[in-house]
Scaffold this motif. Structure first.
Motif, PDB file in Angstrom:
ATOM      1  N   SER A 153       0.705  -1.511  -0.250  1.00 38.56           N
ATOM      2  CA  SER A 153      -0.264   0.226   0.293  1.00 38.56           C
ATOM      3  C   SER A 153       0.811   0.918  -0.293  1.00 38.56           C
ATOM      4  O   SER A 153       1.462   1.602   0.894  1.00 38.56           O
ATOM      5  N   VAL A 154       0.654   1.834  -0.737  1.00 38.44           N
ATOM      6  CA  VAL A 154       1.995   3.288  -1.598  1.00 38.44           C
ATOM      7  C   VAL A 154       1.212   4.768  -1.866  1.00 38.44           C
ATOM      8  O   VAL A 154       1.766   6.120  -1.444  1.00 38.44           O
ATOM      9  N   ARG A 155      -0.202   4.290  -1.379  1.00 43.66           N
ATOM     10  CA  ARG A 155      -0.387   5.379  -1.802  1.00 43.66           C
ATOM     11  C   ARG A 155      -0.876   6.952  -1.074  1.00 43.66           C
ATOM     12  O   ARG A 155      -0.948   7.866  -1.009  1.00 43.66           O
ATOM     13  N   ASP A 156      -0.484   6.533   0.728  1.00 44.34           N
ATOM     14  CA  ASP A 156      -0.481   7.649   1.739  1.00 44.34           C
ATOM     15  C   ASP A 156       0.831   7.882   1.816  1.00 44.34           C
ATOM     16  O   ASP A 156       0.950   8.888   2.015  1.00 44.34           O
ATOM     17  N   SER A 157       1.875   8.195   0.838  1.00 37.85           N
ATOM     18  CA  SER A 157       3.297   8.427   0.901  1.00 37.85           C
ATOM     19  C   SER A 157       4.194   8.628  -0.350  1.00 37.85           C
ATOM     20  O   SER A 157       3.992   7.342  -1.267  1.00 37.85           O
ATOM     21  N   ARG A 158       4.280   9.879  -1.050  1.00 37.39           N
ATOM     22  CA  ARG A 158       5.032   9.928  -1.831  1.00 37.39           C
ATOM     23  C   ARG A 158       6.242   9.592  -1.903  1.00 37.39           C
ATOM     24  O   ARG A 158       6.952   8.668  -3.136  1.00 37.39           O
TER      25      ARG A 158
END
Length: 236
Positions: A153-158
């Motif tokens: 899950s990467v969408r919360d962190s640029r």
């Protein structure tokens, strides 16, 4: 290309052996699976417990559960015959068994529970509609039983998103093409991670589907902020 347009079990059938070798070469892959299994806090080495490994693939997550709960009975389930063939070819104690079934079809496959714990590694992101599957998994848990999703899950962190895309383009996709001659499965992997819920959204999804005590922890090392353990329980 969405999961509804890409047949994930069929793709893994074709690339199971190469996939098993590729993930085995990933620094931290097996250690991180074991960490997620340990975060389930299964008591007494799993003595007397029955656990479900949903989306078990080639058995890496099953081995992680066995490491955390060596005395438990473990049922590994996967929709890919090729991945299960790889899993079954490995050495397991008599307490470990495998069933072929898509996550959406567990009842038809005779997977009925109840289970004291369920581990889902890299599965939810690949489901065309995760909500009914999450509700079905919750229904398979005993009251107070624990669910763990080991997932990208990467969408919360640029920073995490940039690292994921860099590693995908520079390492994962080229290595997949070298091993299999076809990089499409690994291009799909990159896209699916970019498209999946952010960590906060996925925690909300778990709560919306009935799990309680929902929380998440990420991994150490380069996958910090990229791979997480999402935890929840069935209400007591």
């Amino acid at each position: 290309m969405s999961t509804t347009q890409y047949n994930v079990p069929e793709a893994f059938d074709a690339g199971a052996g190469a996939y098993d070798g590729l993930v085995g070469a990933n620094p931290g892959y097996h250690r991180h699976l074991r960490l997620s299994a340990e975060r389930m806090c299964l008591p007494d080495g799993g003595r007397g417990l029955t656990l479900l490994d949903i989306g078990c693939g080639t058995g890496a997550s099953t081995a992680a559960l066995l490491h955390a709960a060596p005395h438990a009975r473990i049922v590994g389930v996967d929709g890919s015959a090729g991945m299960l063939a790889c899993a079954r070819s490995k050495t397991w104690p008599a307490t470990v068994s495998f069933v072929q079934s898509r996550a959406e079809d567990l009842a038809q496959a005779g997977v009925s529970g109840p289970f004291d714990g369920i581990l889902s590694a890299y599965l939810v992101r690949n489901l065309p509609d995760p909500d009914p599957v999450l509700r079905a998994l919750l229904a398979l848990l005993k009251p107070g039983g624990v669910f763990a999703a080991h997932e990208y899950s990467v969408r919360d962190s640029r920073r995490a998103a940039a690292m994921w895309n860099l590693v995908s383009c520079a390492v994962i996709i080229p290595a997949g093409k070298i091993r299999t001659g076809d990089a499409e499965l690994y291009r799909y992997l990159r896209r699916s991670v970019n498209d999946f819920d952010g960590a906060a959204r996925f925690r909300e999804r778990l709560q919306h589907n009935g799990f309680v005590d929902v929380r998440s922890e990420t991994m150490p090392g380069w996958q910090n902020g990229i791979v997480h353990t999402f935890l929840g329980r069935a209400a007591s």
